[in-house]
Design an enzyme around this catalytic site. Structure first.
Site, short mmCIF file in Angstrom:
data_model
loop_
_atom_site.label_atom_id
_atom_site.label_comp_id
_atom_site.label_asym_id
_atom_site.label_seq_id
_atom_site.Cartn_x
_atom_site.Cartn_y
_atom_site.Cartn_z
N ASP A 155 -12.87 -46.83 15.12
CA ASP A 155 -13.22 -45.70 14.25
C ASP A 155 -13.99 -44.66 15.05
O ASP A 155 -15.06 -44.94 15.59
CB ASP A 155 -14.08 -46.18 13.08
CG ASP A 155 -14.34 -45.05 12.09
OD1 ASP A 155 -13.46 -44.81 11.25
OD2 ASP A 155 -15.40 -44.40 12.17
N TYR A 215 -18.11 -36.76 16.21
CA TYR A 215 -18.89 -37.67 17.06
C TYR A 215 -18.89 -37.21 18.52
O TYR A 215 -19.72 -37.65 19.31
CB TYR A 215 -18.36 -39.11 17.01
CG TYR A 215 -18.35 -39.76 15.64
CD1 TYR A 215 -19.03 -39.21 14.56
CD2 TYR A 215 -17.65 -40.94 15.43
CE1 TYR A 215 -19.00 -39.81 13.32
CE2 TYR A 215 -17.62 -41.55 14.18
CZ TYR A 215 -18.30 -40.98 13.13
OH TYR A 215 -18.27 -41.58 11.90
N HIS A 261 -13.33 -35.95 6.63
CA HIS A 261 -14.64 -36.56 6.83
C HIS A 261 -15.55 -36.44 5.60
O HIS A 261 -16.34 -37.34 5.31
CB HIS A 261 -15.32 -35.93 8.05
CG HIS A 261 -16.26 -36.83 8.75
ND1 HIS A 261 -16.33 -36.94 10.11
CD2 HIS A 261 -17.19 -37.70 8.29
CE1 HIS A 261 -17.25 -37.83 10.45
NE2 HIS A 261 -17.79 -38.30 9.35
N1 LIG Z 1 -17.41 -41.44 7.46
C1 LIG Z 1 -18.71 -41.27 7.63
O1 LIG Z 1 -19.33 -40.31 7.12
C2 LIG Z 1 -19.47 -42.25 8.48
C3 LIG Z 1 -20.86 -42.26 8.47
C4 LIG Z 1 -21.53 -43.18 9.29
C5 LIG Z 1 -20.80 -44.07 10.06
N2 LIG Z 1 -19.43 -44.03 10.06
C6 LIG Z 1 -18.64 -44.98 10.86
O2 LIG Z 1 -19.06 -46.29 10.48
C7 LIG Z 1 -19.46 -46.99 11.66
C8 LIG Z 1 -20.53 -47.99 11.30
O3 LIG Z 1 -21.72 -47.32 10.94
P1 LIG Z 1 -22.97 -47.23 11.91
O4 LIG Z 1 -22.54 -47.57 13.29
O5 LIG Z 1 -23.60 -45.92 11.71
O6 LIG Z 1 -23.95 -48.31 11.31
P2 LIG Z 1 -23.89 -49.92 11.21
O7 LIG Z 1 -22.62 -50.43 11.78
O8 LIG Z 1 -24.24 -50.27 9.82
O9 LIG Z 1 -25.12 -50.34 12.11
C9 LIG Z 1 -25.14 -50.06 13.47
C10 LIG Z 1 -26.40 -50.71 14.03
O10 LIG Z 1 -26.22 -52.12 13.95
C11 LIG Z 1 -26.62 -52.69 15.19
N3 LIG Z 1 -25.80 -53.90 15.37
C12 LIG Z 1 -24.46 -54.01 15.36
N4 LIG Z 1 -24.09 -55.30 15.52
C13 LIG Z 1 -25.24 -56.00 15.66
C14 LIG Z 1 -25.52 -57.36 15.87
N5 LIG Z 1 -24.55 -58.28 15.96
N6 LIG Z 1 -26.82 -57.74 15.96
C15 LIG Z 1 -27.81 -56.83 15.87
N7 LIG Z 1 -27.61 -55.52 15.67
C16 LIG Z 1 -26.33 -55.12 15.57
C17 LIG Z 1 -26.34 -51.65 16.22
O11 LIG Z 1 -27.23 -51.79 17.30
P3 LIG Z 1 -26.68 -52.03 18.81
O12 LIG Z 1 -26.06 -50.75 19.24
O13 LIG Z 1 -27.93 -52.38 19.58
O14 LIG Z 1 -25.72 -53.17 18.72
C18 LIG Z 1 -26.63 -50.34 15.47
O15 LIG Z 1 -27.98 -49.99 15.59
C19 LIG Z 1 -19.93 -45.87 12.58
O16 LIG Z 1 -20.10 -46.31 13.91
C20 LIG Z 1 -18.85 -44.85 12.36
O17 LIG Z 1 -17.68 -45.19 13.09
C21 LIG Z 1 -18.76 -43.15 9.27
#
Ligand SMILES: NC(=O)c1ccc[n+]([C@@H]2O[C@H](COP(=O)([O-])OP(=O)(O)OC[C@H]3O[C@@H](n4cnc5c(N)ncnc54)[C@H](OP(=O)(O)O)[C@@H]3O)[C@@H](O)[C@H]2O)c1
Length: 338
Positions: free
Chosen positions: A116, A121, A177
């Site tokens: 994704d 980004y 988005h």
């Molecule tokens: N459409 C939209 O408006 C929108 C908005 C936000 C996000 N997104 C998409 O959704 C994806 C997921 O959201 P997000 O990345 O913002 O948040 P998330 O996946 O809920 O959380 C990411 C956090 O989790 C930590 N993490 C991941 N796996 C882990 C594990 N096994 N143990 C400990 N910590 C862990 C990561 O730290 P580390 O880096 O240290 O692992 C990071 O700080 C995004 O990357 C993006 O592609 C879309």
């Protein structure tokens, strides 16, 4: 009773513009941060509705009972257009191009096949480099990107620009988005891109019931996916029920609570206890809960060890009681600041 099935038929949705693709997919620290760029939900789309030639339409007869169910032995779901999507992958929000390249490489190496990204980004080029250097065949990878709101009025050009940055001939899933001015015109440009073979599936992000309904009335291809904030404290059940009318799959962003708040979820006593029960991490419990709830899950990470852990969620399953206990954590609490 005039059911959802009849409603879909009335709308005359096109089904399955592209052929089905079978994709074999699978499998603490790090939280502190911020939300994605905000976009207000206004709708000033002045573009008049275009209609496809009725002869080109194949009307779906998908019933509500056909709402896609996940196959967790294969790690996939069949979308409402017949295309197979992996249900677990890597998110790349807040990652630089180089970080995204490393994280996507780690995810592909760990068996994840869903990626994704988004134009906003600024890392599509890094994602493209990771795909190019991977030994995983392109047709086993499911690549998602998103059109940013500023590009909605020139969406056709924006799609071509994303393809160039990604160094790809096609995108597997393209999302709007956010709800914003000209979103209907942008969606129709995505429909044109499906017809042109540049995009295989299309959908929405950050839309709720009224916006989703408005789009259904304006477009021909029902969204295959809706990507919204969804996590144990904000479970999106009403929206999920609403989008079931078109067999649209919910994809969770901030599935772990986001960089700023994942520690809050990891420390939740219910989640921590379930993790102890299974000898897995709280992150794995949350991911498994999403998958058993039919939420596509795209945890973001810059840490290859975390990515391997996040991919490794197919060797255990949560009991009905454990699922219910996490379901009960729902409290309409968003972690995003918008
Ligand atoms: N459409 C939209 O408006 C929108 C908005 C936000 C996000 N997104 C998409 O959704 C994806 C997921 O959201 P997000 O990345 O913002 O948040 P998330 O996946 O809920 O959380 C990411 C956090 O989790 C930590 N993490 C991941 N796996 C882990 C594990 N096994 N143990 C400990 N910590 C862990 C990561 O730290 P580390 O880096 O240290 O692992 C990071 O700080 C995004 O990357 C993006 O592609 C879309």
């Amino acid at each position: 009773m005039p059911g959802k099935n009849e409603d879909i038929t009335r709308r005359g949705f096109v089904k399955g513009a592209a052929g089905a693709l079978t994709i074999a997919a699978l499998g603490m620290a790090g939280c502190v941060g911020k939300s994605e760029p905000q976009q207000s939900a206004n709708n000033n789309d002045q573009t008049s509705a275009e209609t496809l030639d009725a002869n080109e339409k194949e009307v779906t007869t998908m019933a509500a009972s056909e709402v896609p169910q996940f196959d967790l032995t294969k790690g996939t779901v069949e979308l409402n257009n017949g295309i197979t999507m992996p249900v677990l992958g890597i998110g790349t929000y807040i990652l630089s191009s180089d970080q995204a390249e490393r994280s996507v490489t780690a995810a592909l190496d760990a068996g994840m096949r869903l990626i994704d990204t988004a134009r906003i980004y600024g890392n599509e080029d890094g994602v493209g480099r990771a795909i190019a250097k991977s030994s995983v065949p392109r047709d086993e990878i499911f690549l998602t990107t998103k059109l940013w709101t500023a590009d909605f009025s020139s969406a056709a050009n924006a799609i071509d620009a994303s393809l160039r940055r990604l160094n790809q001939d096609y995108i597997d899933l393209l999302l709007l988005h956010h709800e914003a001015a000209s979103d209907e015109a942008a969606y129709r440009a995505m429909e044109d891109a499906v017809a042109a073979g540049k995009v295989r599936s299309i959908g929405l992000s950050n839309f709720y019931e009224s916006g989703f309904e408005r789009m259904l009335d304006a477009v021909s291809i029902p969204p295959a996916v809706l990507q919204n904030e969804t996590q144990p404290y904000f479970q999106e059940r009403a929206v999920k029920d609403f989008i079931a009318q078109t067999g649209t799959v919910l994809e969770a962003w901030f599935p772990l609570g986001g960089k700023g708040d994942c520690r809050t979820l990891f420390a939740d006593p219910v989640i921590a206890e379930v993790a102890t029960n299974h000898g897995v991490s709280p992150a794995q419990v949350i991911i498994r809960w999403h998958l058993q709830n039919n939420n596509v899950c795209i945890p973001g990470s810059s840490n290859p060890e975390h990515i391997r852990e996040d991919a490794d969620v197919f060797g255990f399953s949560l009991t009905a009681d454990e699922m219910a206990a996490i379901d009960d954590l729902d409290r309409n609490h968003r972690f995003a600041s918008y």
